[in-house]
Design an enzyme around this catalytic site. Structure first.
Site, PDB file in Angstrom:
ATOM      1  N   GLY A  12      14.191 -49.833 -68.811  1.00 46.84           N
ATOM      2  CA  GLY A  12      15.593 -50.240 -68.714  1.00 46.84           C
ATOM      3  C   GLY A  12      16.591 -49.099 -68.705  1.00 46.84           C
ATOM      4  O   GLY A  12      17.761 -49.307 -68.990  1.00 46.84           O
ATOM      5  N   SER A  13      16.140 -47.884 -68.357  1.00 42.30           N
ATOM      6  CA  SER A  13      17.108 -46.779 -68.362  1.00 42.30           C
ATOM      7  C   SER A  13      18.170 -46.978 -67.263  1.00 42.30           C
ATOM      8  O   SER A  13      19.331 -46.621 -67.461  1.00 42.30           O
ATOM      9  CB  SER A  13      16.414 -45.426 -68.224  1.00 42.30           C
ATOM     10  OG  SER A  13      15.835 -45.257 -66.965  1.00 42.30           O
ATOM     11  N   ASN A  14      17.789 -47.553 -66.143  1.00 37.01           N
ATOM     12  CA  ASN A  14      18.811 -47.861 -65.124  1.00 37.01           C
ATOM     13  C   ASN A  14      19.743 -48.971 -65.606  1.00 37.01           C
ATOM     14  O   ASN A  14      20.958 -48.900 -65.370  1.00 37.01           O
ATOM     15  CB  ASN A  14      18.152 -48.281 -63.802  1.00 37.01           C
ATOM     16  CG  ASN A  14      17.774 -47.089 -62.956  1.00 37.01           C
ATOM     17  OD1 ASN A  14      18.623 -46.459 -62.333  1.00 37.01           O
ATOM     18  ND2 ASN A  14      16.486 -46.763 -62.954  1.00 37.01           N
ATOM     19  N   LEU A  84       9.699 -56.165 -61.665  1.00 39.46           N
ATOM     20  CA  LEU A  84       8.423 -56.077 -60.944  1.00 39.46           C
ATOM     21  C   LEU A  84       7.920 -57.392 -60.366  1.00 39.46           C
ATOM     22  O   LEU A  84       6.910 -57.411 -59.675  1.00 39.46           O
ATOM     23  CB  LEU A  84       7.366 -55.452 -61.853  1.00 39.46           C
ATOM     24  CG  LEU A  84       7.750 -54.076 -62.413  1.00 39.46           C
ATOM     25  CD1 LEU A  84       6.605 -53.464 -63.204  1.00 39.46           C
ATOM     26  CD2 LEU A  84       8.194 -53.115 -61.314  1.00 39.46           C
ATOM     27  N   ASN A 101      18.212 -54.429 -54.972  1.00 34.52           N
ATOM     28  CA  ASN A 101      17.101 -53.763 -55.676  1.00 34.52           C
ATOM     29  C   ASN A 101      17.192 -52.251 -55.482  1.00 34.52           C
ATOM     30  O   ASN A 101      17.715 -51.782 -54.469  1.00 34.52           O
ATOM     31  CB  ASN A 101      15.772 -54.260 -55.095  1.00 34.52           C
ATOM     32  CG  ASN A 101      14.559 -53.641 -55.775  1.00 34.52           C
ATOM     33  OD1 ASN A 101      14.487 -53.562 -57.013  1.00 34.52           O
ATOM     34  ND2 ASN A 101      13.600 -53.194 -54.983  1.00 34.52           N
ATOM     35  N   HIS A 103      14.580 -48.995 -55.208  1.00 36.15           N
ATOM     36  CA  HIS A 103      13.169 -48.614 -55.087  1.00 36.15           C
ATOM     37  C   HIS A 103      13.076 -47.091 -55.200  1.00 36.15           C
ATOM     38  O   HIS A 103      13.854 -46.376 -54.554  1.00 36.15           O
ATOM     39  CB  HIS A 103      12.608 -49.090 -53.743  1.00 36.15           C
ATOM     40  CG  HIS A 103      11.137 -48.847 -53.635  1.00 36.15           C
ATOM     41  ND1 HIS A 103      10.217 -49.666 -54.258  1.00 36.15           N
ATOM     42  CD2 HIS A 103      10.429 -47.867 -53.029  1.00 36.15           C
ATOM     43  CE1 HIS A 103       9.001 -49.197 -54.017  1.00 36.15           C
ATOM     44  NE2 HIS A 103       9.100 -48.110 -53.281  1.00 36.15           N
ATOM     45  N   ASP A 144      10.335 -55.167 -50.937  1.00 33.92           N
ATOM     46  CA  ASP A 144      10.844 -53.894 -50.413  1.00 33.92           C
ATOM     47  C   ASP A 144      11.171 -53.918 -48.918  1.00 33.92           C
ATOM     48  O   ASP A 144      11.109 -52.888 -48.254  1.00 33.92           O
ATOM     49  CB  ASP A 144       9.838 -52.752 -50.676  1.00 33.92           C
ATOM     50  CG  ASP A 144       9.525 -52.598 -52.148  1.00 33.92           C
ATOM     51  OD1 ASP A 144      10.436 -52.831 -52.963  1.00 33.92           O
ATOM     52  OD2 ASP A 144       8.382 -52.255 -52.482  1.00 33.92           O
ATOM     53  N   GLU A 173      18.796 -41.963 -59.150  1.00 34.24           N
ATOM     54  CA  GLU A 173      19.105 -43.367 -59.491  1.00 34.24           C
ATOM     55  C   GLU A 173      20.342 -43.447 -60.379  1.00 34.24           C
ATOM     56  O   GLU A 173      21.249 -44.248 -60.142  1.00 34.24           O
ATOM     57  CB  GLU A 173      17.901 -44.008 -60.187  1.00 34.24           C
ATOM     58  CG  GLU A 173      16.702 -44.110 -59.280  1.00 34.24           C
ATOM     59  CD  GLU A 173      15.530 -44.871 -59.883  1.00 34.24           C
ATOM     60  OE1 GLU A 173      14.848 -45.553 -59.125  1.00 34.24           O
ATOM     61  OE2 GLU A 173      15.282 -44.764 -61.103  1.00 34.24           O
TER      62      GLU A 173
HETATM   63  C1  GAR Z   1      12.953 -47.120 -61.561  1.00 30.07           C
HETATM   64  O1  GAR Z   1      12.568 -45.854 -61.111  1.00 30.07           O
HETATM   65  C2  GAR Z   1      13.038 -48.084 -60.393  1.00 30.07           C
HETATM   66  O2  GAR Z   1      13.440 -47.490 -59.204  1.00 30.07           O
HETATM   67  C3  GAR Z   1      11.617 -48.550 -60.297  1.00 30.07           C
HETATM   68  O3  GAR Z   1      11.187 -48.705 -61.616  1.00 30.07           O
HETATM   69  C4  GAR Z   1      11.853 -47.725 -62.426  1.00 30.07           C
HETATM   70  C5  GAR Z   1      12.389 -48.439 -63.639  1.00 30.07           C
HETATM   71  O4  GAR Z   1      12.875 -47.517 -64.583  1.00 30.07           O
HETATM   72  N1  GAR Z   1      11.516 -49.771 -59.557  1.00 30.07           N
HETATM   73  C6  GAR Z   1      10.442 -50.076 -58.820  1.00 30.07           C
HETATM   74  O5  GAR Z   1       9.466 -49.362 -58.748  1.00 30.07           O
HETATM   75  C7  GAR Z   1      10.539 -51.381 -58.049  1.00 30.07           C
HETATM   76  N2  GAR Z   1       9.525 -51.470 -57.061  1.00 30.07           N
HETATM   77  P1  GAR Z   1      13.870 -48.000 -65.715  1.00 30.07           P
HETATM   78  O6  GAR Z   1      13.256 -49.256 -66.336  1.00 30.07           O
HETATM   79  O7  GAR Z   1      13.920 -46.887 -66.706  1.00 30.07           O
HETATM   80  O8  GAR Z   1      15.193 -48.282 -65.090  1.00 30.07           O
END
Ligand code: GAR
Length: 189
Positions: A12-14, A84, A101, A103, A144, A173
């Site tokens: 969940g850092s994003n 996911l 989304n 990616h 995707d 990101e």
């Molecule tokens: C992120 O890098 C995002 O782009 C990726 O998962 C990570 C989640 O990090 N998403 C995918 O791979 C989707 N296919 P986070 O939980 O720290 O935000």
């Protein structure tokens, strides 16, 4: 006021970065975070950030309309930030061009089922790519494959490990995702 619900399956850092970016906004409000994973670190982040967060089940997502009803009540836009599961078609139809989304690669390369998180960065490394990046895109019924909104690139050095590649991608990101969300949401006025 445009209301966002964020979906996150893991760290969940994003999600945290987006919540912080909009915390003083008068135009965009993160109303809730939803997760399919009860162990997801995003729940701790939300507690700290004082953002409501809920867990939902496969049934609530794919078999009944619990998540759908929730979204209709709480969201103008849906942001997938490290989520996911595949979005069900009824939710996609209810939010046309309103599900976005991120990616962690330059689609159409390194996308599709199973391509998430570190799997992506390991594959990028194995293919000796010279660059990678992020793709922000609308969500359709295939993993995707929705229309691309934005891409940004970063260089890969020969000795970069998958973890170092992941760090470079995360920086992109954090830098771009909230800004692109803002442009899309406020551009639709
Ligand atoms: C992120 O890098 C995002 O782009 C990726 O998962 C990570 C989640 O990090 N998403 C995918 O791979 C989707 N296919 P986070 O939980 O720290 O935000």
């Amino acid at each position: 006021m445009k209301r966002i619900v964020i979906f996150s399956s893991g760290s969940g850092s994003n999600a945290e970065n987006i919540i912080n970016y909009f915390k003083n906004s008068r135009e965009i409000l993160v109303t809730h975070v939803l997760s399919n994973n009860k162990k997801a670190k995003v729940f701790e982040r939300c507690k700290r950030l004082k953002i409501e967060a809920s867990l939902f089940s496969k049934n609530d997502f794919y078999e009944n309309d619990v998540v759908m009803k929730f979204l209709l009540a709480k969201a103008d836009f849906i942001i997938l930030a490290g989520f996911l599961w595949k979005m069900p078609i009824n939710i996609i139809d209810a939010f046309p061009n309103r599900i976005i989304n991120i990616h962690p690669a330059l689609l159409p390369k390194f996308g599709g089922k199973g391509m998430y998180g570190m799997n992506v960065h390991k594959a990028v490394k194995e293919h000796n790519e010279k660059e990678t990046g992020i793709t922000i895109h609308y969500v359709n019924e295939n993993y995707d494959e929705g229309a691309t909104i934005f891409q940004a690139k970063t260089e890969i050095l020969p000795n970069d490990t998958p973890e170092q590649i992941a760090n470079k991608v995360h920086l992109l990101e954090y830098k771009y995702f909230p800004k692109i969300i803002k442009n899309i949401l406020l551009g639709n006025e």
